[in-house]
Design an enzyme around this catalytic site. Structure first.
Site, mmCIF file in Angstrom:
data_model
loop_
_atom_site.group_PDB
_atom_site.id
_atom_site.type_symbol
_atom_site.label_atom_id
_atom_site.label_comp_id
_atom_site.label_asym_id
_atom_site.label_seq_id
_atom_site.Cartn_x
_atom_site.Cartn_y
_atom_site.Cartn_z
ATOM 1 N N ILE A 159 0.094 -13.054 12.210
ATOM 2 C CA ILE A 159 0.442 -12.917 10.629
ATOM 3 C C ILE A 159 1.965 -13.412 10.744
ATOM 4 O O ILE A 159 2.377 -14.086 10.365
ATOM 5 C CB ILE A 159 -0.651 -11.626 10.157
ATOM 6 C CG1 ILE A 159 -1.503 -11.864 9.838
ATOM 7 C CG2 ILE A 159 0.928 -11.247 9.334
ATOM 8 C CD1 ILE A 159 -2.256 -10.429 9.755
ATOM 9 N N THR A 210 3.135 -5.197 4.301
ATOM 10 C CA THR A 210 1.494 -5.780 4.568
ATOM 11 C C THR A 210 0.627 -5.144 5.844
ATOM 12 O O THR A 210 -0.609 -5.742 6.057
ATOM 13 C CB THR A 210 1.559 -7.464 4.300
ATOM 14 O OG1 THR A 210 1.667 -7.792 5.753
ATOM 15 C CG2 THR A 210 2.095 -7.332 2.986
ATOM 16 N N ARG A 236 -0.373 -1.528 8.186
ATOM 17 C CA ARG A 236 -0.984 -0.736 7.568
ATOM 18 C C ARG A 236 0.596 0.225 7.953
ATOM 19 O O ARG A 236 2.031 0.677 8.311
ATOM 20 C CB ARG A 236 -0.905 -0.459 9.373
ATOM 21 C CG ARG A 236 -2.446 -0.645 9.645
ATOM 22 C CD ARG A 236 -3.915 -0.196 9.096
ATOM 23 N NE ARG A 236 -5.032 -1.292 9.207
ATOM 24 C CZ ARG A 236 -5.430 -2.725 8.595
ATOM 25 N NH1 ARG A 236 -4.861 -2.848 8.180
ATOM 26 N NH2 ARG A 236 -6.442 -2.971 8.929
ATOM 27 N N ASP A 246 1.390 -3.442 0.943
ATOM 28 C CA ASP A 246 0.300 -3.525 0.224
ATOM 29 C C ASP A 246 -0.521 -1.771 0.949
ATOM 30 O O ASP A 246 -2.365 -2.248 0.777
ATOM 31 C CB ASP A 246 -0.408 -4.640 0.693
ATOM 32 C CG ASP A 246 -1.954 -5.128 0.810
ATOM 33 O OD1 ASP A 246 -2.165 -5.373 -0.504
ATOM 34 O OD2 ASP A 246 -2.693 -5.539 1.625
ATOM 35 N N GLU A 265 -4.350 6.315 3.773
ATOM 36 C CA GLU A 265 -5.369 5.044 4.573
ATOM 37 C C GLU A 265 -5.105 4.557 5.823
ATOM 38 O O GLU A 265 -6.155 3.447 5.790
ATOM 39 C CB GLU A 265 -5.792 3.909 3.451
ATOM 40 C CG GLU A 265 -4.692 3.227 3.113
ATOM 41 C CD GLU A 265 -4.504 1.858 3.000
ATOM 42 O OE1 GLU A 265 -5.804 0.974 2.819
ATOM 43 O OE2 GLU A 265 -3.347 1.191 1.840
ATOM 44 N N HIS A 293 -3.749 -3.012 -1.156
ATOM 45 C CA HIS A 293 -4.859 -3.314 0.564
ATOM 46 C C HIS A 293 -5.242 -4.388 -0.120
ATOM 47 O O HIS A 293 -6.892 -4.972 0.301
ATOM 48 C CB HIS A 293 -5.647 -1.820 1.185
ATOM 49 C CG HIS A 293 -5.652 -2.624 2.326
ATOM 50 N ND1 HIS A 293 -5.309 -1.948 3.108
ATOM 51 C CD2 HIS A 293 -5.766 -3.881 3.585
ATOM 52 C CE1 HIS A 293 -5.448 -1.856 5.017
ATOM 53 N NE2 HIS A 293 -6.187 -3.242 4.576
ATOM 54 N N ALA A 331 -4.135 -7.968 0.694
ATOM 55 C CA ALA A 331 -3.566 -9.086 1.048
ATOM 56 C C ALA A 331 -3.890 -9.931 1.762
ATOM 57 O O ALA A 331 -4.799 -11.496 2.050
ATOM 58 C CB ALA A 331 -2.190 -8.396 2.645
ATOM 59 N N PHE A 332 -5.345 -9.094 2.740
ATOM 60 C CA PHE A 332 -6.255 -10.482 2.758
ATOM 61 C C PHE A 332 -7.563 -10.367 2.218
ATOM 62 O O PHE A 332 -7.915 -11.674 2.593
ATOM 63 C CB PHE A 332 -7.423 -9.110 4.053
ATOM 64 C CG PHE A 332 -8.344 -8.849 3.182
ATOM 65 C CD1 PHE A 332 -8.104 -7.674 2.522
ATOM 66 C CD2 PHE A 332 -9.312 -9.064 2.834
ATOM 67 C CE1 PHE A 332 -9.110 -6.782 1.848
ATOM 68 C CE2 PHE A 332 -10.642 -8.310 2.099
ATOM 69 C CZ PHE A 332 -10.367 -7.442 1.397
#
Ligand code: NAI
Length: 332
Positions: A152, A230, A232, A256, A261, A299, A301-302
């Site tokens: 990434i 973006t 963790r 993000d 989490e 969360h 971004a994916f």
């Protein structure tokens, strides 16, 4: 003709599987594989599952003809690999799916700050077309500091180059060829924090990277810098971030992923209905949300249609490769 069963699929995914694996006997289930439906697939040769299908030894015993498992995820801790090995069952996963997708989201956050996008859109939605107070800034010529130059991070640097940004990077493993190709420079974490206008995180979360950005080093960042995360949540000490924002030692943060989490391992898991209330509670409880210099996305971004298609298509490729007796992406 192989007999294959797919679990935890949506309708649009089922259609693609039917097209690409035409000629095989296919069964579809929207729910995970479990003891309540395993008897319906007793004779299958292969299954494809997501992480809510706990593929235990007890379930495998009920699938005497099973020779192949494709998991539609990067992680595979929901599959009893030792039990699979004992039975000669091959397991494949989806090692990568969202490099450019997450990098694009990173720039969505960066540009949202530089062009005051959220305030601008909120204003026009209220019918107010005054540009007063909405002056942004160019990212051309600004310095981006990329922490983690893996899949990434490299896409972020490639995009940063297109924007004509100055580029710094920090990683425990240097990609020297990549730095020459894209024209970025590796520096220490300290130097990166001191010199960057945007610091963006792209390394994994583990014991070494826990609170990598913390009370001690966040103060090294420029006062007008932005932190983008973006990767963790656990990479950033939330309290340190709040302190820096509240005391004006940081211009803003694009986030993000939140610290609470950090137990999440699979992005697609976030789309499961059962996960959402949990995330909402996390977000509601989070003080950061109220800060006007913070942009939080859930969360997400994916979450592009292309990335979801890549997960599905890699899974189908894995199944096809196995059927050609040349399995790929095997997990051991
Ligand atoms: P990758 O494994 O290709 O790259 C990670 C890089 O971080 C590597 O170059 C590695 O050497 C480096 N690294 C490891 N430990 C480090 C340390 N202590 N300090 C500095 N660098 C270190 O991983 P990829 O695919 O680029 O993903 C990066 C992260 O992005 C993932 O670990 C995941 O947590 C997160 N992610 C977030 C998504 C989202 O939807 N928000 C989606 C996909 C991934």
């Amino acid at each position: 003709m192989a007999s294959l069963a797919f679990f935890e699929l949506e309708n649009w995914e089922e259609k693609i599987v039917k097209q690409r694996l035409a000629g095989h006997k296919l069964q579809f289930f929207s729910r995970p594989l479990s003891k309540s439906n395993v008897n319906k697939v007793r004779n299958v040769n292969g299954i494809a599952v997501f992480i809510y299908s706990k593929v235990t030894e007890a379930l495998l015993q009920k699938l005497p003809k099973l020779k192949f498992i494709a998991t539609m995820s990067t992680g595979f801790d929901h599959v009893d690999l030792a039990a699979c090995r004992k039975r000669g069952i091959i397991v494949s996963n989806v090692p990568y799916y969202g490099e450019n997708t997450v990098a694009e989201h990173t720039f969505a956050l960066i540009l949202a700050f530089s062009r005051k996008l959220i305030e601008s859109a909120e204003r026009t939605r209220r019918g107010n077309f005054s540009p007063h107070g909405l002056c942004g800034f160019d990212i051309k010529g600004k310095t981006i500091g990329v922490i983690g130059t893996g899949h990434i991070g490299m896409h972020v640097l490639r995009m940063a180059r297109g924007f004509e940004m100055r580029m710094l990077a920090y990683d425990v493993k240097k990609d020297v060829a990549g730095s020459k190709r894209l024209g970025f420079k590796y520096v220490s974490l300290d130097t990166l924090l001191k010199k960057s206008d945007f610091v963006t995180l792209h390394c994994p979360y583990n014991k070494q990277t826990h609170h990598m950005i913390n009370n001690n080093n966040i103060r090294k960042m420029k006062k007008d810098a932005y932190l983008i995360n973006t990767a963790r949540g656990g990479l950033v000490e939330t309290e340190a971030l709040l302190n820096a924002l509240n005391s004006g030692r940081l211009a803003g943060a694009g986030i993000d992923v939140l610290e609470e989490e950090s137990a999440i391992k699979e992005e697609k898991q976030l789309l499961a209905k059962r996960f959402i209330p949990n995330l909402r509670t996390v977000l509601e409880n989070h003080i950061l949300l109220g800060n006007e210099n913070v942009i939080i996305t859930p969360h997400n971004a994916f979450n592009s249609i292309e990335a979801l298609n890549r997960i599905l298509n890699t899974t189908i490729d894995n199944v096809s490769a196995y059927l050609r007796k040349k399995p790929v992406n095997i997990v051991k």
